[in-house]
Design an enzyme around this catalytic site. Sequence first.
Site, PDB file in Angstrom:
ATOM      1  N   GLU A 105       4.378  12.279  -2.872  1.00  0.00           N
ATOM      2  CA  GLU A 105       5.085  11.984  -1.618  1.00  0.00           C
ATOM      3  C   GLU A 105       5.707  13.233  -1.007  1.00  0.00           C
ATOM      4  OE1 GLU A 105       5.388  10.396  -4.525  1.00  0.00           O
ATOM      5  OE2 GLU A 105       4.414   8.486  -4.077  1.00  0.00           O
ATOM      6  N   ARG A 125       7.594  -5.973   2.764  1.00  0.00           N
ATOM      7  CA  ARG A 125       6.346  -6.407   2.151  1.00  0.00           C
ATOM      8  C   ARG A 125       6.015  -7.823   2.602  1.00  0.00           C
ATOM      9  NH1 ARG A 125       4.766  -9.949  -1.580  1.00  0.00           N
ATOM     10  NH2 ARG A 125       6.921 -10.562  -1.932  1.00  0.00           N
ATOM     11  N   ASP A 164       8.428  -6.919  -8.158  1.00  0.00           N
ATOM     12  CA  ASP A 164       8.418  -5.555  -8.688  1.00  0.00           C
ATOM     13  C   ASP A 164       9.777  -5.108  -9.224  1.00  0.00           C
ATOM     14  OD1 ASP A 164       5.767  -5.028  -8.419  1.00  0.00           O
ATOM     15  OD2 ASP A 164       5.924  -3.974  -6.497  1.00  0.00           O
ATOM     16  N   HIS A 211       7.627  -2.216   2.292  1.00  0.00           N
ATOM     17  CA  HIS A 211       8.189  -2.681   1.013  1.00  0.00           C
ATOM     18  C   HIS A 211       9.646  -2.274   0.830  1.00  0.00           C
ATOM     19  CE1 HIS A 211       3.925  -3.235   0.510  1.00  0.00           C
ATOM     20  NE2 HIS A 211       4.080  -3.831  -0.661  1.00  0.00           N
ATOM     21  N   PHE A 270       9.713   5.340  -2.178  1.00  0.00           N
ATOM     22  CA  PHE A 270       9.119   6.667  -2.427  1.00  0.00           C
ATOM     23  C   PHE A 270       9.144   7.529  -1.165  1.00  0.00           C
ATOM     24  CE2 PHE A 270       6.501   3.637  -5.110  1.00  0.00           C
ATOM     25  CZ  PHE A 270       7.325   3.766  -6.215  1.00  0.00           C
TER      26      PHE A 270
END
Lengths: 279, 314
Positions: free
Chosen positions: B57, B166, B116, B108, B82
């Site tokens: 990233e 998401r 997650d 997300h 990220f």
Amino acid sequence: MEIYDGEFISELESIARRVRAHAVTMIYQAGSGHPGGSLSAVDILVAMYFHLMKHDPKRPDWPERDRFVLSKGHGAPALYAALAEAGYLPVAELESLRKMGSRLQGHPCMRKTPGVEMSTGSLGHGLAAGNGMALAAKLDRKLYRIFVLCGDGEMDVGETWEAAMLASHYKLDNITMFLDRNKLQLDGPTEKIMSLEPLADKWKAFGWHVIEIDGHNMKEIIQATNEARSIKGRPTAIICHTIKGKGVSFMEGSLHFHGKAPNDDEYKQAMRELGVAPE
Amino acid sequence: MTWKWESQRKQYGRALVELGKERSDIVVLDADLSSSTRTADFASAFPERFFNCGIAEQNMIDTAAGLAASGKTVFASTFAVFGTGRCYDQIRQSVAYPKLNIKIVASHAGITVGGDGASHQIIEDLALMRVLPNMSVIVPVDSNETYRVVKTIANTKDPVYVRIGRADVPTVTDEDTPYEMGKATIMRDGDDVTLIGCGIMTSKSLEAADELAKHGIDARVINLHTIKPLDEKTIVKAARETGGVVTAEEHSVMMGMGSAVAMCLVENFHVPMKRVGIPDVFGESGACTELMERYGLTMENIVEAAHDVLKRKK
Ligand SMILES: Cc1ncc(C[n+]2csc(CCOP(=O)(O)OP(=O)(O)O)c2C)c(N)n1
């Protein structure tokens, strides 16, 4: 192999001496800055701005220009001095380094200083940014080249290797990295702080064409850069073996002068050694 | 209220493909999540202008900087966790400071990531991004607005952070609802209290307004899609006219949209206020609705906060 007449090379060498003197003077006048890593990079900078790069100091935004990214941004004094000698800035402006309101920030700022292509200072960003420029050149079918100067301390940075991978994955043969291999970082010798060797093998393993030279020898810098130009389908790393603090005896190989300005006596001696009258 | 639930990411992908057709300067980067962020749609339409940077990233953001410095309009996408925290220094040094034309569209975000768990549920991205000079911060309310936001910011030259989720979200705007960056949308008029939402919490605010109406309370509902620059005028006017404010966001209450509104009101027009959002804790695995209940992101939480504010209003 190209032949260079001695006069041309000694002209570059005398520019390099002036750039060294400017850099030391600027740091002395500012009272802070990084002499060691500025001085080790001077010959590369001078070869770039006075011979190897296609650029126009009167038109810093010329779209076809070659791009130079100083990834080791703390070498800013050397970059500014080279830019001033090349005509991007008045030489008289150099004394404003690190002062309030100056265009010459402690680390390069692309929005303030003509000729600066990327804002740097936080180490390890420059190669990836250079890759972005190289991708743009490919997209636009432009022939300009991208040159990035990294410190060997930057080889500790994970992102450097992410960028190494990206450049070879996208076959960026229009980017060349100069690695200022002065073997010192801030806290000590690179091999003591974080071992880098075998460094050439690492770059080769990442898909780069690798050349090793004496980074203070103008002829070798020029030849290696021309060799890089002829390599197709992959990027080139030029590992430049250099001496931190090059040109000022007591700064050479000195950890102390990584990030410290000379005092009055040291400054006078430095100028004597560089053959310039102190300002 | 029955909403149509739709994907923001799908509209992001669609908008990108349209932009790709309209303009050759649009370049898209991703970090091995293109099928999730939907930049894959652009990648298949314009493979030569899409660069996958791998799981790197930081590398992606600096590569974006080089492209933008060379005249490209760059969209860079990955998961919000990220795309902000992991590469904060890169965003600070190479996007915000040099004010480059880079749009970080991160998906997300928030706890609606669900299963997650906390490692992937960023609840602090708005805080990280809004504190950066030169950076604009947008939270599209639904799929329609996501599309319009992406089309709009492509016309600006400055850095923008866009946060999407998401999960599918309730569609609360029409396809032709106008969108103006930095200009909050009044979704419902009312004079008793103001409910300010962003993202999925705007729909919860609208539901809360319906509920309050049953008790004779007229709530004004504002969709504060742009967290920065903040539409202080609309916020202060609402505070002045209704005398109390409740904010609702799927983000930590520490430094998100509610804090931005609170700071604005403290300095301009002080009224009773309450922030609905995730308390100062990490999330966990679970289904979206379970998580929303557990972390206090329901319509009931907003109604309760409104009653509290009304009580303090006197
Ligand atoms: C990310 C980051 N960490 C730490 C520093 C502080 N710092 C400035 S120079 C330096 C050492 C750099 O070593 P090298 O790249 O070898 O440069 P040179 O020896 O050529 O000056 C460090 C650690 C920084 N600028 N950026």
